[in-house]
Design an enzyme around this catalytic site. Structure first.
Site, PDB file in Angstrom:
ATOM      1  CG  HIS A 196      -1.904   1.095   1.269  1.00 19.02           C
ATOM      2  ND1 HIS A 196      -1.638   2.325   1.825  1.00 19.02           N
ATOM      3  CD2 HIS A 196      -3.179   1.150   0.807  1.00 19.02           C
ATOM      4  CE1 HIS A 196      -2.710   3.094   1.702  1.00 19.02           C
ATOM      5  NE2 HIS A 196      -3.643   2.419   1.087  1.00 19.02           N
ATOM      6  CG  ASP A 243      -8.604   3.991  -0.656  1.00 25.73           C
ATOM      7  OD1 ASP A 243      -8.175   3.700   0.474  1.00 25.73           O
ATOM      8  OD2 ASP A 243      -8.119   4.912  -1.339  1.00 25.73           O
TER       9      ASP A 243
END
Length: 325
Positions: free
Chosen positions: A165, A283
């Site tokens: 990430h 997200d």
């Protein structure tokens, strides 16, 4: 209806917020300010009814919880190691409270790689977590350096994925590339170059030759590099890897939208790596439930139902079924 599992569904804790504020008391960094004191702070902290309601709105049946960027990886070693256990315990407790709705990715204190690897082992074998969300940098350093390979060894041994990430760029990078244009260094699009380069560095360093079962999840449609594989293939002539670079994408990487609702990118990703290498992610809460309607996105995609089901839930379920506790 297709069952939807979301893999990039973020959370935070008050203790982590306090640790971040200790090192940026005025919240001068814009993303940190948004995270800690903006409209996403409350949703990040909530692991109960409000989050479940948001999931219902978006059509997410099951969320894999993970500590949002920069995790514990920008903290001094002692602070990071003190927080990793309690943070993972909290994630595990949320999973225990709602096992039908939540799973969890562990967070690691990578400033102390050995402690991080030990905590990774505990998180998988004792807490029942389903992998790790690893932010791309630790103190400005990528994780292809061998001192971090104990982390990859745990993932390889237990067949648990690592979700790679983005994180905040180091000041040297921000000043050189993004000075005066801060958003260029984050989601538009600096984060994604950074994370794609991080994955390529892992390939070139031989991480996957050493750990052939290691599976990395790349959000945001492959963090830019998926779209440049024909060009990246130039590196095949200047390395000693066991396979062509494209094969690592097709055998050691999974791709998610990471909150980017683009059917063009979906079609491209299917063409490059196949529907069996794509999973879903919204997200949250940086894309709220109305901003990324997960079920509507898949329902509107011009793909076969078998692909829809694979992306929605079956690929993750197959990956999770192979975890060795």
């Amino acid at each position: 209806m297709t069952r939807i599992i979301g893999l990039e569904e973020h959370m935070a804790t008050l203790d982590v917020f306090a640790a971040w504020r200790k090192h940026d008391p005025n919240l001068d960094e814009p993303v940190m300010r948004w995270t800690v004191s903006g409209n996403v702070a409350g949703p990040l902290l909530d692991l109960g009814n409000e989050r479940l309601a948001a999931m219902d709105i978006a059509g997410v049946d099951h969320a894999i919880l993970s500590l949002t960027s920069p995790g514990l990886q920008n903290l001094p070693k002692s602070e990071a190691t003190a927080l990793q256990g309690p943070t993972n315990d909290l994630i595990a407790a949320a999973v225990k409270d709602h096992p039908d709705r939540f799973s969890g990715f562990a967070t690691l204190a990578t400033p102390d790689p050995r402690a991080a690897a030990a905590e990774f082992e505990r998180a998988v074998t004792r807490l029942g977590l389903t992998g790790v969300l690893l932010h791309t940098l630790t103190a400005g350093e990528f994780h292809d350096h061998t001192k971090y390979w104990d982390i990859f060894a745990v993932a390889n041994e237990h067949r648990v994925p690592i979700y790679l990430h983005p994180t905040l760029p180091p000041d040297t990078v921000a000043n050189a590339y993004y000075d005066g244009y801060g958003l260029l260094g984050t989601g538009a699009p600096g984060w994604h170059y950074q994370t794609g380069i991080g994955f390529l560095r892992m390939i070139l360093a031989g991480v996957f030759d050493r750990f052939p079962d290691l599976q990395i999840v790349l959000g945001h449609w492959g963090e830019t590099v998926l779209f440049y594989l024909d060009r990246i293939a130039l590196l095949d002539g200047v390395n000693t890897l066991q396979r062509p670079i494209v094969e690592y994408f097709r055998n050691n990487a999974y791709i998610t939208p990471g909150g980017i609702a683009s059917h063009r990118y979906l079609d491209w990703a299917i063409d490059v790596v196949g529907a069996n290498r794509i999973m879903h992610a919204t997200d949250y809460p940086f894309n709220g439930p109305h901003d990324f309607a997960a079920r509507n996105f898949l329902d509107a995609a011009s793909i076969p139902n078998t692909s829809r089901e694979a992306i929605g839930h079956r690929n993750w379920e197959t990956l999770a079924a192979n975890i060795k506790r």
